[in-house]
Design an enzyme around this catalytic site. Structure first.
Site, short mmCIF file in Angstrom:
data_model
loop_
_atom_site.label_atom_id
_atom_site.label_comp_id
_atom_site.label_asym_id
_atom_site.label_seq_id
_atom_site.Cartn_x
_atom_site.Cartn_y
_atom_site.Cartn_z
N GLY A 102 0.81 -1.21 0.00
CA GLY A 102 0.00 0.00 0.00
C GLY A 102 0.84 1.26 0.00
O GLY A 102 1.86 1.36 -0.69
N CYS A 103 0.41 2.24 0.79
CA CYS A 103 1.09 3.54 0.83
C CYS A 103 2.55 3.42 1.25
O CYS A 103 3.38 4.25 0.89
CB CYS A 103 0.35 4.48 1.78
SG CYS A 103 -1.30 4.94 1.22
N ALA A 104 2.88 2.40 2.03
CA ALA A 104 4.27 2.21 2.46
C ALA A 104 5.16 1.67 1.36
O ALA A 104 6.39 1.70 1.48
CB ALA A 104 4.30 1.25 3.65
#
Length: 354
Positions: free
Chosen positions: A143-145
């Protein structure tokens, strides 16, 4: 991994989006059709203005999203558009880095918003005529990471002896919209999510080429215990349905100060040495929580806010857009690139602008 005496360097960074750019006001009005029950509550529509986003890029024209779409149809669009984006951006990143396609000895592709088997890195090797013996590392689910984690893995590969690494992050988050799902998470995701991609070339420091944009001095990952429900996808008949908790800003306030301190200390750095923070703008509340946790000066995360306003949240790719925005100011000295995502996890990359 510990810092190396000659850390890997980033030779190029290119970003891009699909061609359909839609003002946030139009998306807000579309929400009335997509989610009539939620949109009848005025405070819910306020999410669109409170997000502080002006415009977002979409994989398809806005009208396409107003009709129900199944997982298969949406994923086919993902594969088509992701291939087009990474081919264009990957070619430009190689050109700017002065690296011939046959010289690439490792390829990383990060994404979380669609599925492809064979993985997108195989497509990229074919499309760009890259070295057919290049090591392939498809990374899915962060995801965003993922943007920060992918950068860290590219540096790891260079330290392991792969001298020229092409790293691509591509996300088409708009395709995870589930029409008619009136859950808060799906509604808020519709107000935030957007589409975009980034491509970088990471090399050993002694590889001939243009001046390095920055060096990668180390990285640190943290998986937070008992936190898997905070963010992720639920796989439903209509596709990937977003799941996230409103507790994320509180979690950032509670853990980020010590987490950043530990990440820096693991490589012999301290907070006082870091002059620049490159932070994934998951949302305005997350950025405010990060500033509070680290006692940052006003304006310290303006680059993150500008990217959020101009592009929205493009999951893993977003922090790389922020990095590109930071580079416009010709920064000097040490910096920290940070993102959080499903797991729930925190990813930090120690950056030196020289």
């Amino acid at each position: 991994m510990s810092s190396a005496s000659c850390p890997p360097v980033v030779r190029s960074l290119v970003t891009g989006t699909p061609p359909h750019h839609v003002p946030q006001g139009q998306l807000r009005e579309a929400a009335r059709t997509l989610f009539p029950r939620m949109a009848a509550r005025p405070q819910m529509l306020d999410v669109f203005s409170n997000a502080q986003i002006d415009v977002r890029a979409l994989a398809r024209p806005l009208e396409w999203y107003l009709q129900p779409r199944g997982f298969g149809e949406k994923n086919a669009v993902f594969v088509e558009e992701a291939r087009a984006l990474i081919t264009r951006l990957g070619a430009e990143a190689l050109r700017q880095a002065g690296v011939a396609p046959a010289e690439v000895d490792a390829v990383i592709v990060v994404n979380t918003s669609g599925l492809s088997t064979p993985s997108l890195d195989a497509w990229l090797i074919e499309a760009l005529k890259l070295n057919r013996h290049a090591a392939r590392l498809p990374v899915w689910g962060l995801g965003c990471a993922g943007g920060a984690a992918g950068l860290a893995r590219a540096a790891d590969l260079v330290r392991a002896g792969f001298r020229r690494v092409l790293y691509v992050s591509v996300e088409l988050c708009s395709l995870t919209l589930v029409k008619g799902d009136e859950s808060s998470s799906n509604f808020v995701g519709t107000a935030l999510f957007a589409d975009g991609a980034a491509a970088l070339v990471v090399t050993a420091a002694d590889v001939p080429g243009p001046p390095a944009l920055l060096s990668l001095s180390g990285a640190r990952s943290t998986l937070i215990e008992n936190s898997e429900d905070i963010m992720g996808w639920d796989v439903v008949d209509d596709g990937l349905k977003v799941r996230f908790s409103r507790d994320i800003p509180a979690l950032v306030r509670r853990m980020m100060r010590q987490n950043v301190t530990d990440a820096l200390a693991a490589h012999g750095w301290n907070r006082e040495e870091v002059g620049t923070f490159v932070v994934h703008p998951g949302g305005v509340k997350v950025l405010a929580a990060y500033e509070e946790a680290l006692d940052l000066l006003p304006g310290a995360l303006d680059s993150s806010r500008r990217v959020l306003r101009a592009y929205g949240n493009m999951s893993s790719a977003t922090v790389l857009f922020v990095l590109q925005e930071v580079l416009k100011a010709a920064p000097r000295g040490k910096a920290l690139l940070s993102a959080m995502g499903p797991g729930f996890s925190a990813e930090h990359v120690l950056v030196d602008f020289g």
